[in-house]
Design an enzyme around this catalytic site. Structure first.
Site, short mmCIF file in Angstrom:
data_model
loop_
_atom_site.label_atom_id
_atom_site.label_comp_id
_atom_site.label_asym_id
_atom_site.label_seq_id
_atom_site.Cartn_x
_atom_site.Cartn_y
_atom_site.Cartn_z
N GLU A 219 0.78 -1.29 0.03
CA GLU A 219 0.11 0.09 0.09
C GLU A 219 0.61 1.49 -0.16
O GLU A 219 2.08 1.30 0.65
CB GLU A 219 -0.98 -0.03 1.31
CG GLU A 219 -1.93 -1.16 1.21
CD GLU A 219 -2.96 -0.85 2.31
OE1 GLU A 219 -2.61 -0.42 3.41
OE2 GLU A 219 -4.23 -1.40 2.01
N GLU A 224 -4.06 0.87 -2.63
CA GLU A 224 -4.96 0.36 -1.50
C GLU A 224 -5.31 -0.94 -1.93
O GLU A 224 -5.82 -1.55 -2.78
CB GLU A 224 -6.30 1.09 -1.41
CG GLU A 224 -7.34 0.62 -0.30
CD GLU A 224 -6.82 0.97 1.20
OE1 GLU A 224 -7.28 0.46 2.06
OE2 GLU A 224 -5.86 1.69 1.09
#
Length: 900
Positions: A219, A224
């Protein structure tokens, strides 16, 4: 595995019905907006902590926040709650979770805007209008906006919205300069983050990936990773998680979201096992499509290119099988130039009898409202700025200081209660009213025939008069003088008090705690006076904090009252590209205050003193004062352009004098007549006198007002009006519309008119002596000379120059002296310039006017170009009148094109 359409519908439907427990009542027993919650709530820290049903506790808190938010955004009011537990406000408080959310909603201290009053098994939450104090334009529980910070999503709080919008505005300016919208970068990405972004891009384009494979990236500000364990909750989880991530990436620097990967180990797990690929793809596309709809451009952004997230499925396969064992849901989110909402803002307002959640586009538009650009408002004083006003307000501009107007109209002496105006003073009545209300100085008692009419509501015929008391250490009180009280009169008084309070906040911009208490004052034939207070079903009085504490509170409220009673929609609204307001001048307002009850009145006004504006306001008042229909009011003028302009106001019947004299026309329903530009009316030999016909048409109780200016009379025929010595008259001498340089050439012509001997010389000289400008805006006046026959060529050059400066067609009128001159040059002018023209019959704010001076009389434009202005030699003595009429059509700039 498949997912039903009804599952999705239920989720959406439940969300939209979030405020179903809140209902709104207005102006019934209680002179305010009241929101009632149909579900009982638990209050107090200990009781809320012990409540086992956490979802109900959260739902109760949400209802309270929604109701308070709606009232803050709608002018204030009262939220009424039924209590579900044994409760004492002083002992138990509100509850810590409610307290924390209220601080986020309104800031601290909470008591500046919100006050809890406990009575029996109910709690009334008094909410004052949302004051500015550097807060956002709207109150919001949350904004629905996210930004990316490192590898985390952070919600944009309401307090941060000003900074968020400022960044978007700066980006919009760069967009204009660079012809494109550069990325928004809350945090400048590091070189390592760019490498991760590149690897994420490569992974996004893959068709398949092995299960349990560990990715080479984790990340970051651009990536994400999510893992959903239970495929049965997949639709719900997608709706919960994906929108906020799309919002965060879209508002920051773009990026990728991968669902089906462990965010800690970066291992490929997959999701949607057993789900049909087409169903899953459709499910994700639906979420992305809704996110696209919540990508809202700011008002300053000029970018029109489309924006939308992209999505695809990456097969998760095992070494033994080539078939997909689940999928990685891959979503690519480009940066957006403005604002991407994860959901509609959690912001509420009142529509009719409903507490409604604002949609993202509407919320965004309201949040960006600001005063018009300063260079467009040089002629006015900004007496109410949106920076200092409640959410429903519009900016207010005046040619006079608000403090000056308040001191002239509603003076507040230091040591007593002033009663105004003089014409309404009844010492016995006002003394009884003031004594019953324990009114304390400094303060004021403002009497009126009807406060309902003053705020654009119908008058009640059983109310004799009304008085508004505003003084220190008292609640503002509206007293309605009647012969005998009745339920209908209480309803009227309460409704008028309610609307007055709403206008003081939402139009007048008052930001303090405010109420208006209704009273009925009975007056008997024997001279006795009884003041009666209504006993409402709810709390009897507002908290003491709603009393006006100091003289500065009284004056602040009176400033708002000035705006309420003197506001009208400015004709310049279209020109500045937004709807904004202006105020009547003191002189204009006193026409109604001093002469409002006179049945037959002649108003002599100098050019551009607002005669037509007064006529419009008068017709609104007639409809309310006499409770009549628009067909009962007749507006008469001489030319069709002015007639058509007034028809668009939808206030009354509008006809020209010529049509009025048509024997086939039926005016039998007319009860009141307003005549405008009456100096243009005439009665030729053998014709019936139009004035006498009008008098016979109406009754003794009807209003018959005539507006005129003999300075602008450009014919030699009798006008049909009574002699000046026989007229009940008043005058308007303050020039409102024209710039200083245009006014100067108008004054030169008026001096020539008064220097010419006539029966009206003394009358005209007296008015001219009182004439004065209302502002110092300079404007421009130029005489341009062209070779004979080349005047239109010069007009075309002027028009080209004006458009290059940013003026629009709707700003300009090109006027000729006669129809013959216009017809001779029309084709050359219209073919020589690529713009739309219109005559006065089809006058359009987006088209340039092309017509004659006579037909344009009574109308105006910011810029007027006169071509060879002259009058027939037979009427040479009236040339100054003609030129005055022509010059006064220009608000700001006047060009006179003549042959050299």
């Amino acid at each position: 595995m498949s997912f039903s359409y009804f599952n999705v519908l239920f989720i959406v439907f439940s969300h939209r019905m979030a405020s179903h427990c809140l209902t709104v009542t207005k102006a019934q027993d209680f002179p305010d907006i009241e929101i009632k919650c149909s579900e009982k709530v638990t209050l107090g820290e200990n009781a809320r902590k012990k409540k086992e049903d956490k979802k109900k506790r959260e739902r109760e808190r949400e209802y309270i926040l929604q109701g308070i938010c709606a009232l803050l955004n709608s002018g204030g009011g009262v939220l009424t709650l039924d209590i579900d537990n044994s409760y004492n406000y002083r002992r138990d408080g509100r509850g810590l979770d409610i307290e924390q959310h209220l601080k986020e909603l309104v800031g601290s201290p909470i008591e500046d805007m919100i006050e809890f009053v406990h009575q029996d098994d109910k709690v009334s939450i008094y909410v004052s209008g949302h004051p500015a104090n550097h807060r956002p334009r709207l109150c919001s529980i949350n904004t629905g906006l996210w930004e990316r910070a490192g590898s985390n999503d952070e919600r944009v709080s309401p307090k941060e919205m000003s900074e968020f919008l400022r960044k978007r505005k700066d980006r919009a300016k760069r967009n204009q300069q660079e012809n494109g919208c550069p990325p928004a970068k809350r945090h400048a990405p590091l070189a390592g983050s760019e490498i991760i972004k590149q690897r994420a891009e490569e992974f996004y384009n893959r068709d398949s990936v092995e299960a349990d494979k560990c990715l080479e990236f984790g990340e970051s500000v651009h990536v994400e990773l999510k893992q959903f364990d239970n495929s049965e909750n997949l639709p719900k989880r997608l709706k919960e998680v994906v929108p906020k991530n799309i919002s965060a990436f879209g508002n920051t620097d773009g990026g990728f979201m991968f669902i089906g990967i462990n965010d800690k180990s970066q291992e490929v797990i997959g999701c949607g096992k057993g789900v049909n690929a087409e169903v899953l793809q459709s499910m994700v596309e639906d979420v992305c499509r809704k996110s696209k709809l919540k990508a809202i451009h700011t008002s300053d952004c000029k970018k029109n290119t489309s924006w939308s997230p992209e999505c695809r499925l990456i097969k998760v396969i095992t070494p033994k099988f080539s078939e997909a064992d689940g999928y990685v849901v891959a979503i690519k989110i480009p940066v957006f130039c403005c604002a991407v909402f994860g959901e509609n803002p959690n912001s509420w307002h009142i529509e009719g009898s409903t507490v409604c959640r604002l949609e993202a586009p509407v919320w965004m538009k309201k949040m960006q409202l600001s005063d018009p650009d300063e260079d467009l408002c040089e002629r006015f004083q900004n007496v109410l700025s949106l920076r200092d006003a409640p959410p429903q307000c519009k900016p207010v501009y005046s040619i006079e200081s608000l403090t000056h107007l308040q001191e002239k109209l509603f003076p507040v002496p230091e040591n007593n209660i002033e009663v105004v105006p003089d014409g309404f003073k009844n010492k016995a009545l006002t003394d009884a009213i003031l004594s019953a209300n324990s009114a304390k100085s400094p303060g004021i008692c403002i009497c009126s025939q009807s406060w309902a009419v003053d705020i654009d509501l119908p008058k009640n015929k059983d109310v004799i008069s009304e008085a508004l008391i505003i003084s220190t250490d008292s609640y503002p009180t509206l007293c309605c003088v009647v012969e005998t009280e009745s339920p209908d009169l209480w309803k009227y008084a309460t409704n008028t008090a309610f609307h007055l309070k709403q206008k003081l906040i939402n139009l007048g911009g008052y930001t303090g705690k405010l109420c208006v208490i209704p009273q009925l004052v009975e007056t008997k034939n024997d001279g006795s006076i009884t003041v009666k207070n209504h006993q409402p079903s709810g709390p009897l009085l507002y908290p003491n904090s709603y009393r006006l504490d100091q003289e500065q509170d009284v004056r602040a409220l009176l400033h708002s009252l000035v705006i309420v009673v003197m506001t009208f929609t400015s004709p310049l609204s279209d020109d500045v590209g937004c709807e904004f307001l202006n105020l009547l001048t003191e002189e204009q307002f006193k026409i109604f205050q001093t002469h409002g009850g006179i049945k037959n009145l002649f108003i002599h006004g100098v050019p551009e003193s607002g005669k037509t504006l007064i006529a419009m306001e008068l017709m609104r008042r007639i409809k309310n004062m006499y409770v009549c229909e628009k067909e009962n009011i007749l507006y008469l003028c001489e030319n069709v352009g002015l007639r058509d302009f007034m028809r668009k106001q939808n206030l009354c019947q509008c006809e020209t004098r010529f049509k009025f004299m048509d024997e086939h026309m039926d005016f039998s329903v007319v009860k009141h007549i307003i005549v405008d530009e009456a100096q243009n009316f005439c009665v030729k030999k053998g014709e019936i006198n139009w004035y006498e016909k009008a008098q016979k048409l109406i009754g003794e109780e009807s209003l018959f007002w005539v507006f005129l200016d003999y300075h602008q009379k450009v014919h030699v025929y009798p006008d049909g009006l009574p002699l000046i010595s026989k007229q009940s008259k008043t005058s308007l001498c303050k020039v409102v519309r024209n710039s200083a340089k245009v006014l100067k050439v108008m004054q030169d012509q008026m001096k020539m008119i008064t220097d010419s001997p006539s029966s009206m010389t003394a009358h005209l000289a007296k008015i001219q002596k009182k004439m004065k400008p209302s502002h110092s805006f300079q404007g421009d006046f130029k005489i341009k000379k062209a070779a004979p026959g080349k005047e239109v060529d010069l007009v075309l050059q002027i028009l080209q120059h004006l458009l290059s400066q940013g003026h629009t067609a709707g700003h300009v009128a090109v006027l000729f002296s006669t129809k013959e001159e216009l017809d001779a040059e029309r084709d050359k002018l219209m073919t020589g310039f690529p713009i739309l023209f219109s005559s006065v019959e089809e006058i359009n704010p987006n088209k340039m006017v092309l017509d004659t001076v006579r037909r344009f009389a009574g109308l105006e434009r910011n810029i007027v170009i006169l071509v060879n202005p002259s009058i027939h030699p037979r009427f040479a003595l009236l040339e100054p009148n003609f030129l005055l009429c022509a010059y006064s059509r220009a608000r700001i700039r006047l060009y006179v094109v003549k042959s050299s």
